[in-house]
Design a protein around this motif. Structure first.
Motif, PDB file in Angstrom:
ATOM      1  N   MET A   1       0.841  -1.197   0.000  1.00  0.00           N
ATOM      2  CA  MET A   1       0.000   0.000   0.000  1.00  0.00           C
ATOM      3  C   MET A   1       0.877   1.248   0.000  1.00  0.00           C
ATOM      4  O   MET A   1       1.986   1.225   0.541  1.00  0.00           O
ATOM      5  N   PRO A   2       0.377   2.336  -0.577  1.00  0.00           N
ATOM      6  CA  PRO A   2       1.113   3.600  -0.467  1.00  0.00           C
ATOM      7  C   PRO A   2       1.343   3.923   1.009  1.00  0.00           C
ATOM      8  O   PRO A   2       0.474   3.696   1.850  1.00  0.00           O
ATOM      9  N   THR A   3       2.516   4.420   1.294  1.00  0.00           N
ATOM     10  CA  THR A   3       2.943   4.609   2.688  1.00  0.00           C
ATOM     11  C   THR A   3       3.519   6.005   2.878  1.00  0.00           C
ATOM     12  O   THR A   3       4.254   6.500   2.028  1.00  0.00           O
ATOM     13  N   LEU A   4       3.191   6.597   4.011  1.00  0.00           N
ATOM     14  CA  LEU A   4       3.779   7.879   4.400  1.00  0.00           C
ATOM     15  C   LEU A   4       4.639   7.642   5.634  1.00  0.00           C
ATOM     16  O   LEU A   4       4.181   7.069   6.619  1.00  0.00           O
ATOM     17  N   VAL A   5       5.878   8.082   5.566  1.00  0.00           N
ATOM     18  CA  VAL A   5       6.778   8.051   6.715  1.00  0.00           C
ATOM     19  C   VAL A   5       7.032   9.507   7.105  1.00  0.00           C
ATOM     20  O   VAL A   5       7.551  10.281   6.310  1.00  0.00           O
ATOM     21  N   ALA A   6       6.619   9.860   8.307  1.00  0.00           N
ATOM     22  CA  ALA A   6       6.794  11.229   8.790  1.00  0.00           C
ATOM     23  C   ALA A   6       7.729  11.212   9.990  1.00  0.00           C
ATOM     24  O   ALA A   6       7.494  10.478  10.953  1.00  0.00           O
ATOM     25  N   GLY A   7       8.777  11.989   9.923  1.00  0.00           N
ATOM     26  CA  GLY A   7       9.726  12.056  11.018  1.00  0.00           C
ATOM     27  C   GLY A   7       9.865  13.474  11.537  1.00  0.00           C
ATOM     28  O   GLY A   7       9.563  14.439  10.837  1.00  0.00           O
ATOM     29  N   GLY A   8      10.305  13.561  12.755  1.00  0.00           N
ATOM     30  CA  GLY A   8      10.555  14.859  13.368  1.00  0.00           C
ATOM     31  C   GLY A   8      12.003  15.254  13.203  1.00  0.00           C
ATOM     32  O   GLY A   8      12.898  14.451  13.468  1.00  0.00           O
ATOM     33  N   GLY A   9      12.224  16.479  12.762  1.00  0.00           N
ATOM     34  CA  GLY A   9      13.584  16.949  12.546  1.00  0.00           C
ATOM     35  C   GLY A   9      14.446  16.944  13.790  1.00  0.00           C
ATOM     36  O   GLY A   9      15.660  16.879  13.715  1.00  0.00           O
ATOM     37  N   SER A  10      13.809  16.986  14.969  1.00  0.00           N
ATOM     38  CA  SER A  10      14.543  16.963  16.231  1.00  0.00           C
ATOM     39  C   SER A  10      14.401  15.627  16.955  1.00  0.00           C
ATOM     40  O   SER A  10      14.658  15.532  18.145  1.00  0.00           O
ATOM     41  N   SER A  11      13.972  14.605  16.234  1.00  0.00           N
ATOM     42  CA  SER A  11      13.781  13.271  16.821  1.00  0.00           C
ATOM     43  C   SER A  11      15.129  12.645  17.170  1.00  0.00           C
ATOM     44  O   SER A  11      16.157  12.978  16.589  1.00  0.00           O
ATOM     45  N   HIS A  12      15.104  11.691  18.091  1.00  0.00           N
ATOM     46  CA  HIS A  12      16.312  10.937  18.413  1.00  0.00           C
ATOM     47  C   HIS A  12      16.640   9.928  17.304  1.00  0.00           C
ATOM     48  O   HIS A  12      17.729   9.380  17.262  1.00  0.00           O
TER      49      HIS A  12
ATOM     50  N   VAL B   1       8.568  12.472   4.715  1.00  0.00           N
ATOM     51  CA  VAL B   1       8.580  13.901   5.045  1.00  0.00           C
ATOM     52  C   VAL B   1       9.212  14.097   6.415  1.00  0.00           C
ATOM     53  O   VAL B   1       9.090  13.245   7.301  1.00  0.00           O
ATOM     54  N   THR B   2       9.889  15.205   6.562  1.00  0.00           N
ATOM     55  CA  THR B   2      10.430  15.605   7.856  1.00  0.00           C
ATOM     56  C   THR B   2       9.654  16.825   8.324  1.00  0.00           C
ATOM     57  O   THR B   2       9.522  17.795   7.593  1.00  0.00           O
ATOM     58  N   ILE B   3       9.132  16.751   9.536  1.00  0.00           N
ATOM     59  CA  ILE B   3       8.441  17.881  10.145  1.00  0.00           C
ATOM     60  C   ILE B   3       9.475  18.587  11.025  1.00  0.00           C
ATOM     61  O   ILE B   3       9.870  18.080  12.075  1.00  0.00           O
ATOM     62  N   GLU B   4       9.938  19.726  10.544  1.00  0.00           N
ATOM     63  CA  GLU B   4      10.990  20.456  11.262  1.00  0.00           C
ATOM     64  C   GLU B   4      10.506  20.862  12.658  1.00  0.00           C
ATOM     65  O   GLU B   4       9.330  21.134  12.868  1.00  0.00           O
ATOM     66  N   ASP B   5      11.415  20.913  13.593  1.00  0.00           N
ATOM     67  CA  ASP B   5      11.166  21.315  14.982  1.00  0.00           C
ATOM     68  C   ASP B   5      10.234  20.370  15.735  1.00  0.00           C
ATOM     69  O   ASP B   5       9.742  20.717  16.806  1.00  0.00           O
ATOM     70  N   ALA B   6       9.959  19.196  15.176  1.00  0.00           N
ATOM     71  CA  ALA B   6       9.188  18.180  15.892  1.00  0.00           C
ATOM     72  C   ALA B   6      10.163  17.126  16.409  1.00  0.00           C
ATOM     73  O   ALA B   6      11.209  16.885  15.801  1.00  0.00           O
ATOM     74  N   ARG B   7       9.796  16.533  17.505  1.00  0.00           N
ATOM     75  CA  ARG B   7      10.624  15.463  18.041  1.00  0.00           C
ATOM     76  C   ARG B   7      10.061  14.136  17.566  1.00  0.00           C
ATOM     77  O   ARG B   7       9.490  14.054  16.482  1.00  0.00           O
TER      78      ARG B   7
END
Length: 65
Positions: free
Chosen positions: A5-16, A35-41
């Motif tokens: 299936m189509p998949t979205l991977v979203a990460g936080g720019g400040s994640s560990h 996608v990277t969500i800036e300033d998110a952990r």
């Protein structure tokens, strides 16, 4: 088992979790958008809900257009 299936991977720019590792994983999944969500952990949806929802909405719209 393969992901089909189509998949979205979203990460936080400040994640560990390093974003380059998420990118590597996303490249192994066919039909995957990363996608990277800036300033998110790590808990992107808690830290930056509006940006997370915008990414999800954009991804879902891309599936029907």
């Amino acid at each position: 088992m393969d992901i089909v299936m189509p998949t979205l991977v979203a990460g936080g720019g400040s994640s560990h979790i390093p974003q380059n590792k998420l990118q590597e994983v996303s490249e192994l999944i066919p039909n995957c958008e990363w996608v990277t969500i800036e300033d998110a952990r790590h808990f992107v949806h808690e830290d930056k809900l509006p940006a997370f929802l915008a990414a999800v909405k954009s991804f879902l719209i891309s599936l029907i257009t």
